[in-house]
Motif scaffolding. Structure first.
Motif: not given
Length: 349
Positions: A235-255
């Motif tokens: 979340l900190y990565k997205v708010v500081t480096e993310g592109v405005i208007g974009e969506t980012y899915n965040i998962g743990g790769h642990n089903e």
């Protein structure tokens, strides 16, 4: 930066606050209504920092939000405040409509008014980061399917429908008014300071107390488990480096199937807190939840590819850390379970 974190006393919000205070030079304004799920004891260390401020405010209260923005002059908003428990949304959906939809609308309007009053570099740099859930997508059909940022919305519960509504509002404020927004949708979080009604802490604490471990249906519902500290970093990565208007899915790769998660907890407790009982024998299968989604799984390749984020924890390492944390912090758990964490805040004996 100065970051306004709504819901910062909640499970994920407090992890975000701990990450910012502990790992960056930024300041945090923690804005939280302090409902049952808000617990300032989760931020006992951080509350002593001169980079931390707390405001007990309901995001539906426009006048108070305007005061907070005016007094603190944040550079970005990280919006985590939400009612989030599916079972509670089934029993009483009104609070979810009020907080997740009306509250998000109110926050958007106050943020837009504030942003419009900024000038120059401050206006250019401002961000409104809306934190949401993979539950807005409904559930997956095939065993190989994954939620991507383009997956259509198909929410199943009052909770997920209210979060889907808030997502749509945020994107509309971007398209219509130009408010610089970012949206993230995450998979199931777990880790320290999780409210004990949720699956993993409930299983740990019930097992320690010799109580039944209620599992919905067969327990074959599949979730993608994300360690909360990994999520906070993302979340900190997205708010500081993310592109405005974009969506980012965040998962743990642990089903994992829910029953697998419960078995793992039982086995870890057998190792870490041996008792005169077989923890697995406490498992009880109960009637399934209405409209229960069968499988969630996140494709988190976009955030890894574009922002360089990947989870540090496997499920095996994260669940071990989690079980050990609860064993080491039973006082925190008991104070939540008996309500004393709220009574002391209110000055009630």
């Amino acid at each position: 930066m100065k970051l306004l974190v709504t819901g910062g006393a909640g499970f994920i919000g407090s992890a975000v606050v701990r990450h910012i205070i502990g790992n960056t030079g930024d300041s945090v304004v923690n804005l939280d209504k302090l409902t049952y799920a808000g617990n300032l004891e989760s931020l006992a260390k951080e509350s002593g920092s001169d980079r931390y401020a707390f405001e007990q405010v309901d995001i539906c209260n426009r006048a108070e939000l305007e005061r907070v923005f005016e007094e603190h002059q944040p550079d970005a908003v990280m919006h985590l405040a939400a009612e989030s428990h599916v079972d509670r949304s089934i029993d009483g959906p009104a609070a979810f409509i009020e907080t997740n939809i009306v509250g998000t609308y109110t926050l958007l309007e106050v943020a837009r008014q504030y942003w419009n009053g900024l000038a120059g570099e401050r206006k250019e740099a401002f961000r409104f980061h809306h934190i949401s859930t993979d539950e807005v997508y409904g559930d997956l059909e095939g065993p190989e399917d994954l939620f991507t940022e383009q997956t259509s919305y198909a929410p199943s519960s009052p909770y997920s429908a209210s979060k889907a509504s808030s997502d749509h509002l945020v994107r509309a404020w971007y398209r219509t008014y130009g408010l610089p927004v970012l949206v993230t949708n995450c998979s199931n979080n777990y880790g320290p300071y999780h409210f004990p009604e949720k699956l993993i802490p409930l299983m740990i604490l019930n097992a320690l107390d010799g109580k039944s471990l209620p599992v919905y249906g067969k327990g074959d519902q599949v979730r993608d488990w994300l360690y909360v500290d990994d999520h906070a970093r993302a979340l900190y990565k997205v708010v500081t480096e993310g592109v405005i208007g974009e969506t980012y899915n965040i998962g743990g790769h642990n089903e994992k199937q829910n029953i697998e998660v419960v078995h793992t907890i039982c086995d870890l407790l057998t190792e870490l807190a041996p008792a005169d009982r077989n923890y697995r024998e406490l498992i009880t299968h109960v009637a399934d939840r209405p409209g229960h989604d069968l499988r969630y799984a996140i494709d988190a390749s976009k955030i890894q590819r574009e922002l360089g984020w990947a989870p540090d924890e496997t499920f095996e390492s994260g669940i071990r850390k989690t079980v050990q944390w609860y064993l080491d912090n039973l006082d925190w758990c008991r104070r939540v379970q008996d309500g004393s964490y709220q009574r002391e805040r209110l000055g009630v004996a």
